[in-house]
Write a protein that holds these residues in place. Structure first.
Motif, PDB file in Angstrom:
ATOM      1  N   ALA A  11       0.790  -1.241  -0.163  1.00  0.00           N
ATOM      2  CA  ALA A  11       0.074  -0.011  -0.115  1.00  0.00           C
ATOM      3  C   ALA A  11       1.021   1.473  -0.051  1.00  0.00           C
ATOM      4  N   SER A  12       1.764   1.243   0.597  1.00  0.00           N
ATOM      5  CA  SER A  12       2.671   2.298   0.764  1.00  0.00           C
ATOM      6  C   SER A  12       3.496   2.525  -0.533  1.00  0.00           C
ATOM      7  N   GLU A  13       3.990   1.482  -1.265  1.00  0.00           N
ATOM      8  CA  GLU A  13       4.552   1.604  -2.428  1.00  0.00           C
ATOM      9  C   GLU A  13       3.662   2.074  -3.493  1.00  0.00           C
ATOM     10  N   THR A  57       9.508 -14.852  -0.511  1.00  0.00           N
ATOM     11  CA  THR A  57       8.050 -14.866  -0.628  1.00  0.00           C
ATOM     12  C   THR A  57       7.559 -13.553  -0.455  1.00  0.00           C
ATOM     13  N   ALA A  58       7.959 -13.071   0.545  1.00  0.00           N
ATOM     14  CA  ALA A  58       7.382 -11.658   0.913  1.00  0.00           C
ATOM     15  C   ALA A  58       7.802 -10.765  -0.157  1.00  0.00           C
ATOM     16  N   TYR A  59       9.167 -10.675  -0.738  1.00  0.00           N
ATOM     17  CA  TYR A  59       9.325  -9.726  -1.636  1.00  0.00           C
ATOM     18  C   TYR A  59       8.879 -10.025  -3.023  1.00  0.00           C
ATOM     19  N   ALA A  60       8.558 -11.529  -3.403  1.00  0.00           N
ATOM     20  CA  ALA A  60       7.786 -11.534  -4.521  1.00  0.00           C
ATOM     21  C   ALA A  60       6.367 -11.109  -4.455  1.00  0.00           C
ATOM     22  N   VAL A  61       5.725 -11.276  -3.225  1.00  0.00           N
ATOM     23  CA  VAL A  61       4.180 -10.649  -3.105  1.00  0.00           C
ATOM     24  C   VAL A  61       4.335  -9.247  -3.354  1.00  0.00           C
ATOM     25  N   TRP A  62       5.301  -8.638  -2.544  1.00  0.00           N
ATOM     26  CA  TRP A  62       5.098  -7.242  -2.580  1.00  0.00           C
ATOM     27  C   TRP A  62       5.482  -6.653  -4.050  1.00  0.00           C
ATOM     28  N   ILE A  63       6.194  -7.285  -4.755  1.00  0.00           N
ATOM     29  CA  ILE A  63       6.846  -6.843  -6.172  1.00  0.00           C
ATOM     30  C   ILE A  63       5.302  -7.016  -6.895  1.00  0.00           C
ATOM     31  N   GLY A  64       4.525  -7.968  -6.746  1.00  0.00           N
ATOM     32  CA  GLY A  64       3.336  -8.519  -7.395  1.00  0.00           C
ATOM     33  C   GLY A  64       2.366  -7.562  -7.305  1.00  0.00           C
ATOM     34  N   ILE A  65       1.910  -7.280  -5.945  1.00  0.00           N
ATOM     35  CA  ILE A  65       0.992  -6.318  -5.641  1.00  0.00           C
ATOM     36  C   ILE A  65       1.453  -4.815  -6.071  1.00  0.00           C
ATOM     37  N   GLY A  66       2.610  -4.450  -5.876  1.00  0.00           N
ATOM     38  CA  GLY A  66       3.065  -3.427  -6.437  1.00  0.00           C
ATOM     39  C   GLY A  66       2.913  -2.707  -7.511  1.00  0.00           C
ATOM     40  N   THR A  67       3.249  -4.002  -8.518  1.00  0.00           N
ATOM     41  CA  THR A  67       3.386  -3.957 -10.098  1.00  0.00           C
ATOM     42  C   THR A  67       1.912  -3.734 -10.756  1.00  0.00           C
ATOM     43  N   ALA A  68       1.056  -4.742 -10.080  1.00  0.00           N
ATOM     44  CA  ALA A  68      -0.263  -4.805 -10.564  1.00  0.00           C
ATOM     45  C   ALA A  68      -0.902  -3.533 -10.008  1.00  0.00           C
ATOM     46  N   ALA A  70       0.141  -0.492  -9.415  1.00  0.00           N
ATOM     47  CA  ALA A  70       0.745   0.692 -10.163  1.00  0.00           C
ATOM     48  C   ALA A  70       0.256   0.378 -11.500  1.00  0.00           C
ATOM     49  N   VAL A  71      -0.003  -0.412 -12.299  1.00  0.00           N
ATOM     50  CA  VAL A  71      -0.527  -0.498 -13.411  1.00  0.00           C
ATOM     51  C   VAL A  71      -2.061  -0.085 -13.423  1.00  0.00           C
ATOM     52  N   LEU A  72      -2.668  -0.670 -12.649  1.00  0.00           N
ATOM     53  CA  LEU A  72      -4.178  -0.218 -12.333  1.00  0.00           C
ATOM     54  C   LEU A  72      -4.315   1.274 -11.949  1.00  0.00           C
ATOM     55  N   ILE A  73      -3.308   1.831 -11.097  1.00  0.00           N
ATOM     56  CA  ILE A  73      -3.827   3.146 -10.594  1.00  0.00           C
ATOM     57  C   ILE A  73      -3.350   4.150 -11.891  1.00  0.00           C
ATOM     58  N   ASN A  74      -2.377   3.931 -12.659  1.00  0.00           N
ATOM     59  CA  ASN A  74      -2.121   4.584 -13.596  1.00  0.00           C
ATOM     60  C   ASN A  74      -2.975   4.432 -14.994  1.00  0.00           C
ATOM     61  N   GLY A  85      -3.735  -6.578 -23.584  1.00  0.00           N
ATOM     62  CA  GLY A  85      -2.510  -7.479 -23.022  1.00  0.00           C
ATOM     63  C   GLY A  85      -2.358  -6.792 -21.740  1.00  0.00           C
ATOM     64  N   LYS A  86      -2.317  -5.751 -21.356  1.00  0.00           N
ATOM     65  CA  LYS A  86      -1.970  -5.241 -20.109  1.00  0.00           C
ATOM     66  C   LYS A  86      -3.034  -5.853 -19.037  1.00  0.00           C
ATOM     67  N   ILE A  87      -4.257  -5.734 -19.254  1.00  0.00           N
ATOM     68  CA  ILE A  87      -5.195  -6.181 -18.452  1.00  0.00           C
ATOM     69  C   ILE A  87      -5.121  -7.790 -18.189  1.00  0.00           C
ATOM     70  N   ILE A  88      -4.910  -8.453 -19.298  1.00  0.00           N
ATOM     71  CA  ILE A  88      -4.492  -9.990 -19.114  1.00  0.00           C
ATOM     72  C   ILE A  88      -2.974 -10.242 -18.028  1.00  0.00           C
ATOM     73  N   SER A  89      -2.163  -9.383 -18.352  1.00  0.00           N
ATOM     74  CA  SER A  89      -0.999  -9.531 -17.611  1.00  0.00           C
ATOM     75  C   SER A  89      -1.157  -9.330 -16.101  1.00  0.00           C
ATOM     76  N   VAL A  90      -1.940  -8.192 -15.794  1.00  0.00           N
ATOM     77  CA  VAL A  90      -2.011  -7.745 -14.471  1.00  0.00           C
ATOM     78  C   VAL A  90      -2.782  -9.038 -13.910  1.00  0.00           C
ATOM     79  N   ILE A  91      -3.839  -9.593 -14.472  1.00  0.00           N
ATOM     80  CA  ILE A  91      -4.357 -10.480 -14.026  1.00  0.00           C
ATOM     81  C   ILE A  91      -3.311 -12.011 -13.750  1.00  0.00           C
ATOM     82  N   LEU A  92      -2.680 -12.037 -14.578  1.00  0.00           N
ATOM     83  CA  LEU A  92      -1.803 -13.190 -14.301  1.00  0.00           C
ATOM     84  C   LEU A  92      -0.715 -12.918 -13.288  1.00  0.00           C
TER      85      LEU A  92
END
Length: 104
Positions: A11-13, A57-68, A70-74, A85-92
């Motif tokens: 959330a902070s990211e 595990t913590a790092y991968a989840v943090w990166i995944g949530i942050g990446t998805a 960030a894309v959604l916010i933008n 393609g972007k939407i499918i990638s976020v779902i993955l």
């Protein structure tokens, strides 16, 4: 408790990403504080999560949530493209993050 820290870190990211986007468009004190404050808190909470969870595990989840996130916010707030393609990638990404949490 570890997952709470990962959630707070993600959330902070997202606050940091929002600040970064705003700061890149208009350099104000508020956007600067969002940018640095968000990312600073994110690293603090991520580090705290390592006391309870495996770093990988913590790092991968943090990166995944942050990446998805960030894309959604933008896409929602800053009018980035909403291509299939972007939407499918976020779902993955979300599927992968849920899978990591489930097996941990």
């Amino acid at each position: 408790m570890g997952w709470l820290y990962v959630f707070l870190a993600a959330a902070s990211e997202l606050v940091g990403v929002t600040g970064l986007t705003k700061y890149s468009k208009k350099k104000t004190l508020f956007s600067f504080l969002l940018y640095y404050g968000g990312f600073g808190l994110s690293f603090y909470f991520l580090y705290q999560s390592f006391r309870f969870l495996q770093v990988s595990t913590a790092y991968a989840v943090w990166i995944g949530i942050g990446t998805a996130g960030a894309v959604l916010i933008n896409m929602i707030f800053f009018n980035e493209s909403k291509s299939p393609g972007k939407i499918i990638s976020v779902i993955l990404i979300v599927i992968g993050v849920v899978g990591l949490k489930y097996v941990s």
